[in-house]
Design a protein around this motif. Structure first.
Motif, PDB file in Angstrom:
ATOM      1  N   ALA A   1     -35.930 -33.513  11.260  1.00  0.00           N
ATOM      2  CA  ALA A   1     -34.547 -33.916  10.979  1.00  0.00           C
ATOM      3  C   ALA A   1     -33.550 -32.798  11.281  1.00  0.00           C
ATOM      4  O   ALA A   1     -32.460 -33.056  11.799  1.00  0.00           O
ATOM      5  CB  ALA A   1     -34.420 -34.363   9.528  1.00  0.00           C
ATOM      6  N   LYS A   2     -33.943 -31.564  10.961  1.00  0.00           N
ATOM      7  CA  LYS A   2     -33.055 -30.415  11.188  1.00  0.00           C
ATOM      8  C   LYS A   2     -33.063 -29.934  12.634  1.00  0.00           C
ATOM      9  O   LYS A   2     -32.265 -29.076  13.005  1.00  0.00           O
ATOM     10  CB  LYS A   2     -33.485 -29.238  10.294  1.00  0.00           C
ATOM     11  CG  LYS A   2     -33.080 -29.352   8.860  1.00  0.00           C
ATOM     12  CD  LYS A   2     -33.536 -28.165   8.031  1.00  0.00           C
ATOM     13  CE  LYS A   2     -33.319 -26.824   8.688  1.00  0.00           C
ATOM     14  NZ  LYS A   2     -33.847 -25.682   7.925  1.00  0.00           N
ATOM     15  N   GLU A   3     -33.986 -30.482  13.434  1.00  0.00           N
ATOM     16  CA  GLU A   3     -34.167 -30.026  14.811  1.00  0.00           C
ATOM     17  C   GLU A   3     -34.399 -28.518  14.860  1.00  0.00           C
ATOM     18  O   GLU A   3     -33.813 -27.788  15.652  1.00  0.00           O
ATOM     19  CB  GLU A   3     -32.999 -30.460  15.707  1.00  0.00           C
ATOM     20  CG  GLU A   3     -32.894 -31.959  15.819  1.00  0.00           C
ATOM     21  CD  GLU A   3     -31.878 -32.430  16.842  1.00  0.00           C
ATOM     22  OE1 GLU A   3     -31.262 -31.600  17.511  1.00  0.00           O
ATOM     23  OE2 GLU A   3     -31.749 -33.665  16.967  1.00  0.00           O
ATOM     24  N   THR A   4     -35.282 -28.070  13.989  1.00  0.00           N
ATOM     25  CA  THR A   4     -35.647 -26.664  13.877  1.00  0.00           C
ATOM     26  C   THR A   4     -36.220 -26.158  15.195  1.00  0.00           C
ATOM     27  O   THR A   4     -37.064 -26.825  15.804  1.00  0.00           O
ATOM     28  CB  THR A   4     -36.723 -26.501  12.774  1.00  0.00           C
ATOM     29  OG1 THR A   4     -36.234 -27.071  11.567  1.00  0.00           O
ATOM     30  CG2 THR A   4     -37.075 -25.055  12.541  1.00  0.00           C
ATOM     31  N   SER A   5     -35.787 -24.982  15.611  1.00  0.00           N
ATOM     32  CA  SER A   5     -36.346 -24.376  16.823  1.00  0.00           C
ATOM     33  C   SER A   5     -37.776 -23.919  16.535  1.00  0.00           C
ATOM     34  O   SER A   5     -38.150 -23.717  15.375  1.00  0.00           O
ATOM     35  CB  SER A   5     -35.501 -23.183  17.259  1.00  0.00           C
ATOM     36  OG  SER A   5     -35.659 -22.109  16.345  1.00  0.00           O
TER      37      SER A   5
END
Length: 120
Positions: free
Chosen positions: A57-61
């Motif tokens: 959801a956070k589009e974490t790298s």
């Protein structure tokens, strides 16, 4: 093996959410389940289902993803070739951790028993 800086920066910034659907597709095409994929991810990173969903959801790298992970102490037992490169020879820690994950997903998709994938 040393990875060039341009490639490292691209991989560091790449969102986990951009690759995750490919992992799911790869394992499901070979008759494995998303639950088994999550079991492999949990073993390597310490992330449960809720953690994985949060990172998606956070589009974490990938850099942030592995910085938050509690890498399994047996992860260095993951050896072999991924994308033509020996995992154990990769110098950069984030790139090596990413290739650990790729290798585990490959083994799952190839039908290896989960108990053998989860080295200990």
């Amino acid at each position: 093996m040393k990875t060039d800086e341009k490639t490292l920066q691209r991989v560091y910034r790449m969102p986990f959410s951009a690759v995750y659907p490919h992992y799911v597709t790869k394992v499901e095409k070979k008759g494995r389940t998303k639950a088994e994929l999550h079991q492999v991810i949990a073993w390597l990173t310490g992330f449960g289902d809720a953690d994985v969903e949060r990172h998606l959801a956070k589009e974490t790298s990938f850099e942030e993803f592995f910085a938050e992970a509690r890498l399994n102490p047996d992860a260095p037992l993951i050896t072999g070739v991924v994308c033509g490169v020996r995992v154990e020879e990769i110098e950069d820690p984030v790139m090596r951790q990413l290739r650990y994950l790729d290798k585990l997903v490959d083994e799952l998709a190839r039908g290896r028993a989960v108990e053998k994938i989860l080295r200990s």
